[in-house]
Design a protein around this motif. Structure first.
Motif, PDB file in Angstrom:
ATOM      1  N   SER A 422      -7.539 -12.143   0.965  1.00 16.09           N
ATOM      2  CA  SER A 422      -7.869 -10.968   0.544  1.00 16.09           C
ATOM      3  C   SER A 422      -6.812  -9.825   0.566  1.00 16.09           C
ATOM      4  O   SER A 422      -6.138  -9.853   1.290  1.00 16.09           O
ATOM      5  N   LEU A 437      -7.946  -4.506  -8.247  1.00 12.48           N
ATOM      6  CA  LEU A 437      -9.000  -5.257  -7.628  1.00 12.48           C
ATOM      7  C   LEU A 437      -9.497  -6.151  -8.694  1.00 12.48           C
ATOM      8  O   LEU A 437      -9.890  -7.168  -8.507  1.00 12.48           O
ATOM      9  N   LYS A 441     -10.782 -10.040  -7.816  1.00 14.00           N
ATOM     10  CA  LYS A 441     -12.315 -10.251  -7.349  1.00 14.00           C
ATOM     11  C   LYS A 441     -12.783 -10.824  -8.600  1.00 14.00           C
ATOM     12  O   LYS A 441     -12.488 -10.663  -9.762  1.00 14.00           O
TER      13      LYS A 441
END
Ligand code: FAD
Ligand code: MLT
Ligand code: ZN
Length: 470
Positions: A422, A437, A441
């Motif tokens: 992550s 992001l 993601k």
């Protein structure tokens, strides 16, 4: 004159609406990455006042930036430079409302400083285990909003795991009283978990019911020199085997990170400095006795020396020595700040894959970024590294960040993806990672996040542009 300012003064008192004077403590982030300009800094003293402020701002369409201790690492708690945003500082909501020893819970307001909560719990004979180097100024509200990790996660979990209930002011200025002290409650969607880690974008946390634990009978700290990251992971496995749930801390520190402490804090002695590429700090919390804890630690370290995963080790003899060891670890962020501007990462990778990740990514950065200085340290027990890059020595640090930050991030985050990790294990997204992001993601996850944001904050007034761009 903006009529909102007079309405805010009427709601919380003129003394608590700051417009003039030096507001840089509220407008500049801890890392000095951003200097913003607010419309006002508003400091309500109660949940009802927070709700009134939110209703007024919502009525005026004025964005709100919630702020606790302003120790966040990703520029999420300071205003942009538009002069339009209101900083909503929670610092005056600083009461411990209730402690229930039988239920092992404490209900606190959002602005309570973490260290004060730790102390009050300890005075009452309990442990509040959340612990991080910013604990002297970060707040429980900020810890919840970022789902802070820290140094005890491998035993007690992160802030989410320590929270049983919340009180939240919604984007409409309503108060949700979810201050439950229940450990089991399956009555529908978990609203608490939605607000935790939402970085002020879904609601304002005004209070929380947190878990307490029995104080350990003895806590011992050790420091070991390890020849490689692989050896550090082997030592972690040995420590888990020998100490079980007693292992409450396992931090790794690269020599360059330790060197920054030695350089900027010469009064701090760094043990076993320079012997090996990494050092490890271990903590053993024991419910039996100090001799028992010491014996366990000695057996573990003997096994580690025999295995070769540690080449040298010391166990603190007393509390002062233990504090001194922790001080070395906890001063790394400050030493990094004193060294100058830097690029921070708070990545997580499955622990078993960390050695391969470091070997590959260290080599990649050295190849791609001239003069790269890697500051690698972190919570190895949780698979969480602060895989940071310091701007080159004697160079133009702001120019380095301007020209290289996006590239360094892409190199590191692509590696994180390759290793199933992550890009943020602790600090969150804020504004610094908001553009990254979407690359890391899934589209489905981002779509769901946007739906939640639109449902809870249709006007987009709570920390707009942080975490997600709509
Ligand atoms: P702020 O910085 O004020 O705010 C952080 C975010 O939360 C912002 O998005 C803000 O808008 C939002 N927010 C704040 N209060 C509320 C509220 N009441 N309601 C809704 N939203 C709110 N972090 C870790 O996870 N682990 C570490 O080990 C760690 N070590 C650190 C060491 C140092 C020296 C420093 C300076 C920072 C460290 N941090 C660490 C980062 C930081 O301390 C944490 O993120 C902390 O939880 C932030 O708390 P705060 O009160 O300062 O929040
Ligand atoms: C820490 O663990 O000390 C902070 O989260 C890290 C940092 O400064 O990157
Ligand atoms: Zn950390």
């Amino acid at each position: 004159m903006n009529p909102l300012l007079d309405q805010l003064r009427a709601a919380v008192g003129a003394a608590y609406v700051l417009v003039d004077g030096d507001l840089s403590a509220y407008e500049t982030d801890w890392r000095q990455r951003s200097k913003g300009k607010s419309l006002a800094v508003v400091r309500p003293g109660t949940t009802a006042e927070v709700a009134a402020v939110v209703r007024l701002c919502a009525g005026a369409g004025t964005p709100i930036v919630p702020q606790g201790g302003n120790t966040g690492m990703v520029v999420g708690s300071t205003p942009d430079d538009s002069g339009r945003e209101v900083v909503l500082s929670l610092g005056r909501l600083n009461r411990v409302r209730a402690m229930d020893g039988g239920n092992l819970t404490v209900t606190v307001e959002a602005g309570v400083v973490l260290q004060n909560l730790q102390q009050q719990a300890q005075d009452a004979g309990f442990l509040f285990p959340l612990s991080l180097a910013a604990e002297g100024s970060c707040t429980i509200g900020g810890n919840l909003a970022t789902n802070a990790g820290g140094t005890q996660v491998l035993r007690y979990g992160n802030t989410r795991d320590l929270c049983l209930g919340l009180e939240v002011v919604t984007a409409q200025g309503e108060v949700w009283d979810g201050l439950s002290g229940l450990r089991k409650d399956n009555t529908g969607y978990d609203l608490r978990d939605l607000f935790i880690g939402s970085e002020g974008t879904l609601g304002i946390i005004t209070a929380a019911t947190m878990k307490l634990y029995p104080l350990p009978v003895a806590t011992l700290t050790a420091w070991a020199a390890v020849p490689s990251m692989e050896a550090a992971v082997t030592l972690l496995g040995l420590a888990q085997h020998h100490l079980g749930a007693g292992l409450t801390g396992f931090e790794v520190m690269g020599q360059f990170a330790l060197g920054l402490v030695a350089k900027h804090m010469p009064q701090i002695r760094v043990p076993l400095y320079g012997q090996t590429p990494y050092c490890v700090l271990l903590e053993n919390s024991d419910q039996e006795s100090e001799p028992h804890a010491r014996e366990q630690f000695e057996r573990l370290l003997e096994a580690a020396l025999e295995d070769g995963c540690a080449t040298d080790a010391v166990v603190a003899e007393n509390i002062a020595q233990a504090r001194a060891l922790w001080q070395v670890r906890e001063n790394i962020p400050l030493a990094q700040a004193q060294e100058g501007l830097n690029i921070k990462h708070d990545i997580s990778i499955p622990v078993s894959r960390i050695p391969a990740f470091c070997a590959e990514t260290d080599a990649l950065l050295q190849r791609e970024i001239a003069g790269v200085r890697l500051v690698n340290f972190g919570h190895l027990g949780d698979g969480n590294l602060h895989y940071n890059v310091q701007a080159p020595a004697d160079g133009d640090a702001p120019a380095f960040l301007r020209e290289q930050e996006a590239r360094v991030n892409t190199l590191v985050f692509d590696q994180v993806r390759k290793f199933d990790g992550s890009i943020s294990a602790e600090h969150g997204i804020g504004t610094l990672k908001v553009d990254k992001l979407p690359h890391y993601k899934s589209a489905v996850a981002l779509g769901l996040m946007r739906s939640v944001k639109r449902a809870l904050d249709p006007q987009n007034i709570l920390n707009p542009g942080r975490v997600l761009k709509l």
